[in-house]
Design an enzyme around this catalytic site. Structure first.
Site, mmCIF file in Angstrom:
data_model
loop_
_atom_site.group_PDB
_atom_site.id
_atom_site.type_symbol
_atom_site.label_atom_id
_atom_site.label_comp_id
_atom_site.label_asym_id
_atom_site.label_seq_id
_atom_site.Cartn_x
_atom_site.Cartn_y
_atom_site.Cartn_z
ATOM 1 N N ASP A 63 0.846 -1.237 0.146
ATOM 2 C CA ASP A 63 -0.008 -0.103 0.016
ATOM 3 C C ASP A 63 0.869 1.301 0.012
ATOM 4 O OD1 ASP A 63 -2.257 -1.816 0.064
ATOM 5 O OD2 ASP A 63 -2.285 -1.776 2.401
ATOM 6 N N GLY A 95 1.311 3.104 -2.705
ATOM 7 C CA GLY A 95 1.182 4.061 -3.755
ATOM 8 C C GLY A 95 1.417 3.507 -5.039
ATOM 9 N N LYS A 96 1.673 2.011 -5.347
ATOM 10 C CA LYS A 96 2.164 1.438 -6.466
ATOM 11 C C LYS A 96 1.263 1.820 -7.605
ATOM 12 C CE LYS A 96 2.208 -2.472 -4.195
ATOM 13 N NZ LYS A 96 2.001 -2.127 -2.937
ATOM 14 N N LYS A 98 -1.009 4.259 -8.083
ATOM 15 C CA LYS A 98 -0.740 5.724 -8.484
ATOM 16 C C LYS A 98 0.523 5.924 -9.268
ATOM 17 C CE LYS A 98 0.542 10.060 -7.876
ATOM 18 N NZ LYS A 98 0.243 11.488 -7.266
ATOM 19 N N GLY A 134 -4.732 -4.259 -3.614
ATOM 20 C CA GLY A 134 -5.837 -3.311 -3.912
ATOM 21 C C GLY A 134 -4.951 -1.958 -4.359
ATOM 22 N N HIS A 135 -4.723 -1.694 -5.674
ATOM 23 C CA HIS A 135 -3.889 -0.540 -6.214
ATOM 24 C C HIS A 135 -4.811 0.346 -6.813
ATOM 25 C CE1 HIS A 135 -0.422 -3.573 -7.138
ATOM 26 N NE2 HIS A 135 -0.870 -3.487 -5.963
ATOM 27 N N THR A 172 -5.754 -11.800 3.801
ATOM 28 C CA THR A 172 -6.948 -11.110 2.924
ATOM 29 C C THR A 172 -8.104 -12.087 2.835
ATOM 30 O OG1 THR A 172 -5.881 -11.554 0.966
ATOM 31 C CG2 THR A 172 -5.506 -9.260 2.064
ATOM 32 N N ARG A 200 2.022 -29.100 -7.331
ATOM 33 C CA ARG A 200 1.876 -29.508 -8.546
ATOM 34 C C ARG A 200 0.455 -29.986 -8.814
ATOM 35 N NH1 ARG A 200 7.485 -32.282 -8.361
ATOM 36 N NH2 ARG A 200 6.547 -32.953 -6.521
ATOM 37 N N GLN A 217 1.880 -6.215 -3.230
ATOM 38 C CA GLN A 217 2.449 -6.157 -1.845
ATOM 39 C C GLN A 217 3.642 -5.330 -1.552
ATOM 40 O OE1 GLN A 217 1.489 -9.354 -3.165
ATOM 41 N NE2 GLN A 217 -0.413 -8.700 -2.721
ATOM 42 N N ALA A 239 -7.335 -0.794 0.878
ATOM 43 C CA ALA A 239 -8.257 -0.945 -0.713
ATOM 44 C C ALA A 239 -8.842 -2.171 -0.846
ATOM 45 C CB ALA A 239 -7.344 -0.516 -1.808
ATOM 46 N N GLY A 270 -10.621 -2.987 3.576
ATOM 47 C CA GLY A 270 -11.259 -2.138 4.382
ATOM 48 C C GLY A 270 -10.854 -1.914 5.792
ATOM 49 N N ARG A 323 -8.412 -0.858 9.077
ATOM 50 C CA ARG A 323 -7.591 0.215 9.320
ATOM 51 C C ARG A 323 -6.059 -0.127 9.320
ATOM 52 N NH1 ARG A 323 -8.975 4.600 13.290
ATOM 53 N NH2 ARG A 323 -7.113 5.071 14.442
ATOM 54 N N GLY A 342 -0.179 13.993 -3.590
ATOM 55 C CA GLY A 342 -1.739 13.886 -3.449
ATOM 56 C C GLY A 342 -1.972 12.509 -4.323
#
Ligand code: GDP
Ligand code: IMO
Ligand code: MG
Length: 431
Positions: free
Chosen positions: A13, A15-16, A18, A40-41, A130, A144, A225, A300, A303, A305, A416
């Site tokens: 997380d 900011g990959k 973006k 989640g990107h 997740t 395999r 990740q 993302a 949800g 925190r 931003g």
């Protein structure tokens, strides 16, 4: 020609999404090479937010080929939903701009049930996954007994592979995890239509990527990740189930290491982590809450925190070495505005020893106290700044100090979430 890998340096997380969306404009092709819909990107263009879990973050650029490499584990239902959501928002998607490796493994319903069942059974010792079935799918890959896209698009093979594994997986679910099981007919009913929907996209992506490289195009590889969630190099067992480091871009896409020209590490200006596991610079105070709120630090994907703390350059230096980073992109610098004094961790105090390298042993890491350097903050809002020289002096000094402590050049500073809220100091493609 310049082929660049983008990876997270911390615990994900950073900011990959973006940065990849920004760089994709200049690249010919964007490739995801590992992970699955645990990622989640986020991309923000003209105030509109898009979150992608499986589709590479180049997809908002018209007709840009986006590739899901063999190293990605794909939940086909999630992928189809993602395609539909993008189409609903006016993004055209067809076999010309979305390619899926025939060797990529499928996340099956039993993978998700196993993921949940194991976490439930672990109780206090859970990883905080997740819940998307990522670990169990990679596990079937290495033993395999996985099912790949080339199997899915051939119904006979799909049925054969499914029946050969399902008995064992259901036995494990029912008898060991005391979980619900899943019927073969139900899976066939769900998955066979997926084959029809996705077949046109399934191809030998290694051939497509290498043809693009041969033609002299610039290629972007998008990691998911972060380095410290890597299965080998992260805070094991509190990690994900794939190699997240840049070296895996080659394995997960089907290109040779001689084709990679640069590796950009994304560094959030502070540190966050979702899920459990060690986090030496974590803040449990009002400053941590402030960063969490200002940075809108919620997962993302789930949800949840995000835990927040100061920037840790022991962590970032570890990422510089493990990925062979050629440059850094600093994100979310704007979130640190208006904090009187900022702290950067430069080393760890572990009992009598001062450590400058990130320890592998979690017991050692657990005994580490961060050694901080303090830097003065800046009161100004920096979200509209486009030129590095217009940043407040203290903000520039913060960036400079990251460069010094990591011995790595900063090429991008993000101020931003929007695509345009970016200061590019050096073009990563060298143009
Ligand atoms: P990724 O998984 O590395 O792609 O990162 P995520 O998308 O999960 O989380 C990054 C979050 O920060 C997203 O909500 C982005 O829109 C946001 N973001 C990215 N860069 C910046 C930035 O420079 N400033 C601010 N305020 N938000 C940013
Ligand atoms: P992006 O690409 C942050 C974390 C989970 C959990 C651990 C294992 O958006 O940066 P898994 O479901 O992979 O078995 O969970 O890894 N995790 C992430 N944390 N960003 C991510 O992706 C993550 N993907 C997995 O929270 O701690
Ligand atoms: Mg994310």
């Amino acid at each position: 020609m310049s082929n660049i890998v983008v990876v997270g340096t911390q615990w994900g997380d950073e900011g990959k999404g973006k940065v990849v969306d920004l760089l994709a404009e200049k690249a010919h092709m964007v490739i995801r090479f590992q992970g699955g819909n645990n990622a989640g990107h986020t991309m923000v263009v003209d105030g509109e937010q898009f979150i992608s879990h499986l589709i590479p973050s180049g997809i908002l650029h018209k007709d840009k080929p986006c590739v899901i490499g063999n190293g990605v584990v794909v939940d086909p239902g999630v992928l189809i939903q993602e395609i539909e959501d993008l189409r609903d928002r006016g993004i055209a998607i067809g076999p010309y701009n979305l390619l899926i490796s025939e060797n990529a493994h499928l996340i099956m319903p039993y993978h998700k049930l196993i993921d949940h069942g194991r976490e439930r059974l672990k109780g206090d010792k859970k990883i905080g996954t997740t819940g998307r079935g990522i670990g169990p799918c990679y596990e079937d890959r290495v033993t395999r007994r996985g099912i790949r896209f080339c199997d899915l698009i051939d119904p006979e093979t799909f049925k054969e592979k499914l029946s050969s594994i399902l008995g064992e997986r259901n036995f494990y679910l029912k008898e060991f995890l005391k979980s619900e099981t899943v019927a073969e007919a139900e899976i066939l009913e769900e998955y066979l239509p997926y084959a029809e929907a996705l077949r046109p996209h399934v191809t030998n992506v290694s051939v497509a990527i290498n043809q693009a490289i041969k033609a002299g195009h610039d290629i972007l590889f998008e990691g998911a990740q972060g380095t410290h969630l890597d299965i080998d190099h992260g805070t094991y067992p509190y990690v994900t189930s794939s190699n997240t480091v840049a070296g895996n871009a080659c394995c997960g896409a089907g290109v040779g290491p001689t084709q990679i020209n640069g590796v950009i590490g994304i560094v959030k200006a502070y540190t966050t982590r979702v899920g459990r596991g060690p986090f030496p610079t974590e803040l449990h105070d009002a400053t941590g809450d402030l960063i969490q709120e200002r940075g809108v630090e919620f997962g993302a994907t789930t949800g949840r925190r995000r835990r927040c703390g100061w920037l840790d350059t022991v962590v970032v230096r570890n990422a510089v070495r493990l990925n062979g980073l050629t440059a850094l992109a600093i994100t979310k610098l704007d979130v640190l505005s208006n904090i009187e004094t900022l702290k950067i961790c430069t080393a760890y105090q572990c009992k009598r020893d001062k450590l400058t390298e990130f320890p592998s042993d979690l017991k050692v890491l657990g005994a580490c106290e961060p050694i901080y350097e303090e830097l003065p903050g800046w009161p100004d809002d920096i979200t509209a700044i486009q030129d590095i020289n217009d940043l407040p002096e203290n903000a520039r000094a913060y960036v400079k100090r990251i460069e010094e402590l990591t011995e790595t050049t900063v090429q991008i500073v993000s101020v931003g979430a929007g695509r345009k809220q970016t200061i590019v100091l050096q073009d990563p493609f060298g143009r």
